[in-house]
Each structure stands twice: as C-alpha cells, then as structure tokens.
Design a protein around this motif. Structure first.
Motif, short mmCIF file in Angstrom:
data_model
loop_
_atom_site.label_atom_id
_atom_site.label_comp_id
_atom_site.label_asym_id
_atom_site.label_seq_id
_atom_site.Cartn_x
_atom_site.Cartn_y
_atom_site.Cartn_z
N UNK A 27 18.48 67.33 37.80
CA UNK A 27 19.85 67.82 37.93
C UNK A 27 20.81 66.69 38.27
N UNK A 28 20.25 65.56 38.73
CA UNK A 28 21.04 64.35 38.96
C UNK A 28 20.51 63.25 38.07
N UNK A 29 21.33 62.24 37.84
CA UNK A 29 20.83 61.09 37.09
C UNK A 29 20.05 60.20 38.03
N UNK A 30 18.77 60.02 37.73
CA UNK A 30 17.92 59.15 38.55
C UNK A 30 17.17 58.20 37.62
N UNK A 31 16.69 57.09 38.18
CA UNK A 31 15.96 56.12 37.37
C UNK A 31 14.46 56.42 37.42
N UNK A 32 13.84 56.33 36.26
CA UNK A 32 12.40 56.55 36.10
C UNK A 32 11.80 55.30 35.48
N UNK A 33 10.48 55.16 35.64
CA UNK A 33 9.77 54.07 34.98
C UNK A 33 8.51 54.65 34.35
N UNK A 34 8.27 54.28 33.08
CA UNK A 34 7.02 54.68 32.43
C UNK A 34 6.37 53.45 31.82
N UNK A 62 10.72 64.68 28.28
CA UNK A 62 10.89 65.04 29.69
C UNK A 62 12.00 66.06 29.78
N UNK A 63 12.02 66.76 30.92
CA UNK A 63 13.10 67.70 31.19
C UNK A 63 14.42 66.94 31.25
N UNK A 64 15.51 67.56 30.82
CA UNK A 64 16.82 66.94 30.93
C UNK A 64 17.10 65.95 29.81
N UNK A 65 18.08 65.10 30.03
CA UNK A 65 18.46 64.09 29.04
C UNK A 65 18.04 62.71 29.55
N UNK A 66 17.56 61.87 28.62
CA UNK A 66 17.16 60.52 28.99
C UNK A 66 18.12 59.52 28.33
#
Lengths: 440, 184
Positions: A185-192, A424-428
């Motif tokens: 629901x918020x923009x957060x940073x992810x790493x894959x 993933x859920x949401x927008x990337x």
C-alpha cells in the motif's frame, strides 16, 4: 554454409581458449562482436545421472538440470533443446566417460551439459561438465559439495563457469535487482535475485520510497524516501546497520554512485532549483555538477567516471546531456523526440539507454556514442520505462505496463527475449541492476 | 361621668385616625406597587427584546462572518492552481488564484502553509519529482513577491505520486497537474 562458419568460429574460440589461456582475454569478446542474440547457441541439458538413490537424489536429478537450463537461458545466449528430442538419456544410458557426441550433434546441440548427483545425509555432491559436441571436448568440469539447500548456489556457480568459459566474463549470476513495489500500500524498496527469485522487502518506511541506487561494491544502497514527510536521500549499508541522510530543503533525489568510490551524484533543490551535486558517501557536498536555471536531474556515470549523463530542460524539453567532468563541457546527446529521460550508461561505456516519449507513451531506446541510433527496443506495448543495464552489459531490466499494472521485465541489450521477471502484488517500478557482488 | 367622656373622646379621635391611617397606608402601598411594577416590567421586556434582537443580530453577524471566514479558508484549501503539461509556468488564472491566497494569508498572519507540487502520470517519475518541485517553489516565490514571508511557506514536491484523479485521460491529467496548498 552458416553452420560451417559457426563451427569454424567455435573452433577458433575454443582453440584460442586452450592455446592462449591467460593471455587471450580479449579473444573472448567474440560473443559481443558477433551480435550474440541474433543466433542462439543450441545447448542440451539432459537430466542428471543419479549416483545415489532415494527421494532427494530423484528430485535433484531433475530440479538441478531444470534450474541450470533456466539460468543459462536467462542470459539470452542459448537455445535450449527439448529433452523429448534427445536420442539418449544420460540418466540411464551413458556414464560421463562414454559420451557419444554424435547423439548430440545429430539433434543440433553444439553444447552439452551433463551432471551427476550424489546425496548422503543431507549433503550433496554435484558434478557438472560442459562439452563442445562438435569438437568432442570437455570445456569445463567442476565438482561441488554442499547441503541440499545449496542447489541454487551450486548451479549458479557452474553457470558462471560456463559463461566465463564461453565469453571471458563471469556473467550476472551473483547479481541482484532492487526495485520499488506498492504491495504493502506504500512504495517500498525490495531486492530480488537477478532472475526474480526470492524478492524481499528492504525498507519499511510506510511512506513513499523511490529510486534505489547501488554502489559499485554492492554494499551500499541510496534511495529517496518521504519517511520524514519530504523527499530526503538515504544512504544505507546493506550489511551493517549504518546509514546517512541528506535532508536539505526541497528535493533530495536520483542518487547515482560514482564508479568504485564512496561518492555519489544526486539532485538537490535547496537553491530552489533542481541541480546535480557530487556528494561523499556520508552525504556531504563535494561540488556542484550542473549550472542551469531549470530542471537538471537523473545523473548516470560513465564507467570510467570521467563523464556524467543527465536530464536537463535547458533547451525547452527534457533531453539527455553529457558533461565532461574535467573540461566542464556539456553536450546534448538526444535530438529525436520531445521527452527523453531516465538515462542509464552502459557498463561497457559505449551506449546510453533511456526512456523516450512519443504519442504519449514511453519506450526504451539505446543510443551509441559513435552516432549510432537511437534504436527503439520496445514497441506498442503500454509504457516501457526505467532501463537499467546488467553489469555485463548484455541485458536490460525495465518496467512495462503491457499487461496492465507496471511490472518488471528483462530483455537483451538488443531488445530481444523480452520477458517478465516476477509477479508481485501492486505495481513495481524503478528496477536497478546491482553490480556483481563480492564474496557471495 | 368624666371617665365616660374621655373614652368617647378617645374613640372620636383615635378610631377615625386609625381608620385613616389604615386606609391611607393601604392606598399608598397599592399605588406604589401598581406603578413601579408595570414600568419595570415594561422596561425589562423591552430591554430583553432589544437584547434578544442584538443577540440575534450578533449571532447572525458572527455566523455570516464565520461563514465568510470559512468560505475564504475553504477556497484557500480547495482551490488548486493548474499547469500545462511539462510546465511550471504560472498561468494568468493561476496567478489570480494565488493573489486571493496571498490575501487570505495576509488576513491570517499566524497561519503557515505548505505548497504541494504535483504532476500527471505521463512523464517519468524522477523528472516529475523535479517538475513538481519547480511548480511548488514557483508558486511559493509568487506568494513571497506578494508580501508573504518565506518563513510561513514550505514547498514540497510529490511528483506523480499523489494524483487526485486516477483516470488516464486528459481531463484527469489536467486535474493532477497542480499545486495544492494546505495549512499547518
């Protein structure tokens, strides 16, 4: 005729590999020069031989070659041959020592990877070999020991050996991709991982967090976050709990690390005007890089650090410019289109990828510094934005709305093999390819 | 005999005297209450009426004033200024709106305001953050030029992160290319 040339080509490559080991690094460059993605090398990856028995051996003898095939295919160099077409099944028929190469050349395979799996008390031993089937030669063979859970690590190590043997480059198998996702629901940073495996949420700011940027050592990540209510720049160590913040008045955005130094460029607007500055890794201003009333944003360094590319509105529309740091001279790079942004300098230094808007839609373009291009890599499939190069320069990660919400895709640097990286859920948004990780 | 005469005399003088005093006192009291009571009642009623009228007038005035204040405040908070695509130039309309906002800020000297700069989704994210910054700081400079102390104003860019209309058409984009003012 074509096949013949390729064979000769391969012969030269392999001969030079054996003959000039150590000296002939430049000799590996053939894959680049020859436009690797126009013709993929047919490779056979049969199921692995079971050296032990039991459930885990059965599983690994199938999952490991599948993973190996997938991992090699990701590079865009190879065409995987269908196992249904194989004349022999090394799982039952052949030992490593007794390969009849004709069985493989006759189905079109030019490369063959065989493997053997031995499992004992949750410890696994995997032996892997890469053959040139025409030359009937072992190119590289390795034996790995580890726990069963290390399967992925082992396969990636060997893939790295394969790519090194064929190209002289270690490849991208120990790289990661950082990106922004709205899943919470918020923009957060992810790493894959480079192939989309194992995405993990890095930040928990519960606000808008944007624009991740990797330092050359892969240990520092800079990004912008509204965690304290306004767009500040955060510089975070990924291993230790250390970070620095640049929270000047206005925006503190678009970080871009200087190659191999603990310094980064970023856009700051404390002067009421977005300008690009060079900062220390701890967030202190070293010097100002752009001088122009109006927007200057999105720096990207040349691999040698001698020039910086950026977006400026100085000519009326957003265009990409290059500044030579020593002379201070600024040159305009893009002249086609009225909205060119998000420049990303190729790791080999020869090209710039960017997003260009035409008819209201963004697409990825690549322009060469030799005056070549621009070449459009994405066409008629929603908005395609945010290109970022793999550290070997062969792939580009980007975002696309071709299936609706913005998602992350990968393609070769020539625009071929476009595929979705992960769901993933949401927008990337804003994917950034890491450098090769050391000690990993 | 003599004694009898004294009693009669006393009766002749005292009884009417008594009667007189009684009636006289009675009359005076009666007179007093009727007159002062009536006047006081009337005055009080009148005063109350006047007071009520004044009170109502005051309420009405206060209500109107409050309404005007609220309306001015609502206008200040709700009326956004809008921009052309990829532009931070203040249009004549935007300038008029900003002048009204400056007036309101002048009438409310204790209020601090945040100017949010927003963009539509079409551009790219990083550039839009810079564009939103140009929009917000441009509107701020305009207000400062109209006499609002810079210390009362904060500019913040949200780029394309906070659209008011999620639509993907020109009408929605036009709404989203805006500066929005809030108060602290």
């Amino acid at each position: 005729m074509r096949n013949c040339w390729i064979k000769i080509f391969w012969l030269i490559v392999i001969m030079s590999f054996w003959a000039l080991q150590g000296v002939a690094r430049a000799g590996y460059d053939y894959i680049d020069i020859s436009h690797p993605f126009l013709r993929k090398i047919p490779i056979a990856v049969p199921l692995f031989k079971k050296v032990s028995s039991g459930h885990e051996t059965d599983q690994l003898s199938k999952s490991a070659p599948d993973l190996l095939a997938e991992t090699l295919e990701f590079t865009g160099y190879f065409k995987l041959l269908d196992r249904e077409a194989f004349l022999v099944n090394p799982q039952t028929d052949a030992a490593f020592a007794s390969i009849n190469f004709h069985d493989w050349t006759s189905i079109g395979a030019e490369l063959l990877v065989t493997g053997g799996v031995l499992v004992q008390d949750n410890l696994v031993e995997i032996e892997l070999r890469l053959y040139d089937t025409f030359k009937e030669q072992l190119l590289v063979g390795k034996r790995y020991k580890g726990r069963v859970e290390d399967e992925r690590k082992i396969i990636r190590r060997f893939c790295s050996e394969v790519i090194y043997t064929l190209t002289g480059d270690r490849g991208i198998f120990n790289t990661k991709i950082a990106f922004v996702s709205t899943g919470t629901g918020n923009k957060e940073i992810y790493i894959c991982e480079f192939d989309g495996y194992n995405p993990r949420q890095l930040t928990h700011t519960k606000s808008i967090t944007l624009s991740p940027a990797w330092a050359s050592d892969g240990q520092w990540l800079a990004y912008t976050s509204y965690a304290k209510g306004k767009p500040d720049l955060y510089i975070k160590n990924l291993r230790e709990n250390r970070s620095y913040v640049v929270a000047k008045k206005g925006i503190n955005t678009t970080p871009a690390w200087f190659p191999n130094k603990f310094e980064l460029a970023a856009t700051l607007s404390f002067s009421d005007d977005p300008e690009i500055y060079l900062l220390t890794g701890t967030g202190k201003i070293i010097k100002r890089l752009t001088y122009n009333k109006g927007i200057d944003v999105s720096p990207t360094w040349s691999p040698d650090g001698k020039s910086v590319g950026f977006v400026s509105k100085r000519s009326g529309t957003p265009q990409i410019y290059i500044k030579d740091i020593d002379s201070g001279q600024v040159k305009r790079l893009t002249f086609q289109g009225r909205y060119n942004t998000q420049p990303s300098w190729s790791p080999k230094g020869d090209k710039m990828a960017y997003s260009g808007m035409e008819n209201g839609h963004n697409n990825i373009f690549v322009i060469g510094f030799d005056g070549q291009g621009p070449i459009q890599l994405t066409h008629n499939e929603g908005d395609n934005e945010s290109p970022s190069w793999s550290p070997d320069g062969n792939l580009i990660v980007f975002t696309s709305t071709r299936e609706g919400p913005s998602r992350i895709y990968v393609m070769t640097s020539y625009g071929t093999d476009q595929r979705r990286l992960l769901v993933l859920k949401g927008r990337q948004t804003e994917p950034k390819w890491s450098p090769r990780m050391v000690n990993k | 005999m003599q004694k009898k005469l004294w009693i009669i005399l006393a009766l002749v003088f005292i009884v009417p005297g008594l009667l007189f005093t009684v009636s006289c006192a009675k009359k005076a009291v009666k007179e007093d209450t009727s007159l002062s009571q009536q006047a006081a009642d009337e005055a009080a009623a009148e005063k109350a009426r006047q007071e009520e009228l004044a009170r109502q007038r005051a309420i009405e005035e206060a209500r109107l004033k409050e309404e005007a204040i609220q309306k001015a405040k609502d206008n200040f908070l709700n009326e956004d200024i809008h921009f052309e695509f990829d532009s931070a130039v203040l249009t004549p309309d935007a300038q008029e709106i900003l002048k009204t906002k400056a007036e309101w800020l002048q009438n409310n000297p204790n209020v601090k305001s945040t100017i949010e700069g927003h963009c539509d989704e079409r551009g790219t994210l990083e550039y839009n953050l810079a564009l939103g910054e140009r929009r917000a700081s441009g509107a701020k400079s305009f207000l400062v030029d109209l006499g609002i102390p810079a210390s009362r104003l904060t500019a913040i860019s949200y780029g394309e992160e906070r659209p008011v209309d999620p639509g993907q058409n020109e009408a929605a984009w036009a709404k989203n290319r805006r500066c929005h003012l809030t108060i602290k």
